[in-house]
Design an enzyme around this catalytic site. Structure first.
Site, short mmCIF file in Angstrom:
data_model
loop_
_atom_site.label_atom_id
_atom_site.label_comp_id
_atom_site.label_asym_id
_atom_site.label_seq_id
_atom_site.Cartn_x
_atom_site.Cartn_y
_atom_site.Cartn_z
CG ASP A 149 -1.75 1.23 1.39
OD1 ASP A 149 -2.34 1.64 0.37
OD2 ASP A 149 -1.81 1.82 2.48
CB SER A 150 0.19 4.79 -0.55
OG SER A 150 -1.00 4.82 0.21
CB CYS B 138 -10.16 5.07 0.46
SG CYS B 138 -8.63 5.71 1.17
CD GLU C 184 -2.03 8.61 6.82
OE1 GLU C 184 -1.08 9.38 6.91
OE2 GLU C 184 -2.12 7.69 5.99
CB CYS D 273 -3.16 0.81 -2.39
SG CYS D 273 -3.24 2.56 -2.79
CE1 TYR E 206 2.55 5.48 -3.39
CE2 TYR E 206 1.38 3.58 -4.23
CZ TYR E 206 2.54 4.16 -3.77
OH TYR E 206 3.69 3.40 -3.69
N GLY E 207 -3.17 8.93 -3.61
CA GLY E 207 -4.48 9.40 -4.09
C GLY E 207 -4.46 10.69 -4.87
CG HIS F 161 -6.52 5.75 5.26
ND1 HIS F 161 -5.79 5.19 4.24
CD2 HIS F 161 -5.63 6.40 6.06
CE1 HIS F 161 -4.51 5.52 4.40
NE2 HIS F 161 -4.40 6.24 5.49
N1 DGL Z 1 -4.19 3.65 0.21
C1 DGL Z 1 -4.85 4.71 -0.52
C2 DGL Z 1 -6.10 4.14 -1.20
O1 DGL Z 1 -6.67 3.14 -0.80
C3 DGL Z 1 -5.21 5.88 0.35
C4 DGL Z 1 -4.02 6.68 0.82
C5 DGL Z 1 -3.27 7.37 -0.31
O2 DGL Z 1 -3.83 8.28 -0.96
O3 DGL Z 1 -2.13 7.03 -0.52
O4 DGL Z 1 -6.54 4.68 -2.17
#
Ligand code: DGL
Length: 273
Positions: free
Chosen positions: A11-12, A185, A153, A74, A43-44, A187
């Site tokens: 994941d990011s 997502c 976060e 992710c 990453y978003g 989170h």
């Molecule tokens: N892990 C990213 C997602 O599920 C969220 C966090 C990010 O933007 O990196 O899209």
């Protein structure tokens, strides 16, 4: 391929731990190597090209650990990179979108499905595409909720600020009378109770993390790639964690999500891969 090899999950950053948690719960005998790209998140808000490049580097790193399968934990990386990276690799790679979409299609009664995610995930249109492929009659309403990631976060899981922002984001989906909402997502499962309260009882929430673990279990079984049961392992050998930055901060967060499984987090230079 060695069926006792670990599964690579990436994941990011920390969000993919919600997917790792589900894999640990549903496949307790499997070994897992987790990589969180903490130096380069989020990453978003990045471009497709960048997310594909990052994903390729991480897959190269995971392959040095001889993983037997990879889970892109992710939504943004799945949206942009899954189809691309699958072309280059000879081991199974799954993302989080297919499993989540399948659960949404089977849950909806009125055919109106909402999807919330990062700007990248919503702009890519991948969920909409996959949902329509599965059931062409569904109506899909996407809504980017970029502030949810920093709120999670910052630990504001149960906070009036999160309530207020969630109410604003979700009001457009309530107006569409969706009966199913995909938490698109990594989170968002962590603020599921807030989202559920705002959307109301009649809206079914889909957690792709849970569904992805179900899909992985089915995949490994069909390929006869489940790890041999009864082979004893130390916890530190079973679950290994790597990041590209802020190893201690990551570890603190990981412990709050996976209380017993995080012994050590190792920082690596992902740009070398
Ligand atoms: N892990 C990213 C997602 O599920 C969220 C966090 C990010 O933007 O990196 O899209």
């Amino acid at each position: 391929m060695d069926k006792n090899a670990p599964i690579g999950v990436f994941d990011s950053g920390i969000g993919g731990l919600t997917v790792a948690r589900e894999i640990m719960r549903q496949l307790p005998e499997e070994r897992l190597i987790y990589f969180g790209d903490t130096a380069r998140l989020p990453y978003g808000s990045k471009s497709r090209e960048t997310v594909i490049r990052f994903s390729r580097q991480i897959i190269r790193f995971l392959r040095t650990m001889e993983v037997k399968a990879i889970v892109i934990a992710c939504n943004t990386a799945t949206s942009y990179a899954l189809d691309e990276v699958r072309k280059d690799e000879d081991i199974p790679i799954i993302g989080v979108i297919n499993a989540g979409a399948r659960a949404a299609v089977s849950a909806t009664k009125n055919g109106k499905i909402g999807v919330i995610g990062t700007n990248g995930t919503i702009d890519s249109g991948t969920y909409e595409e996959v949902l329509r492929e599965m059931k062409p009659s569904v109506e899909v309403f996407g809504k980017a909720c970029p502030l949810f990631v920093p709120l999670v976060e910052e630990g504001l899981l149960h906070d009036t600020v999160t309530d207020e922002i969630a109410s604003r984001y979700l009001s457009v989906l309530k107006e569409k009378y969706i009966d199913t909402l995909v938490l698109g997502c990594t989170h968002y499962p962590l603020i599921r109770s807030t989202i559920a309260r705002i959307m109301g009882n009649e809206v079914h929430l889909v957690n792709p993390a849970y569904e992805t673990a179900v899909q992985l279990k089915t995949l490994l079984k069909s390929m006869e790639m489940n790890r041999d049961e009864g082979q004893e392992l130390l916890q530190s050998e079973k679950y290994q964690f790597f990041v590209s930055d802020m190893a201690e901060k990551f570890r603190g967060f990981a412990i709050s999500i996976l209380p017993d499984e995080v012994k050590e987090t190792v920082k690596i230079n992902i740009e070398e891969y």
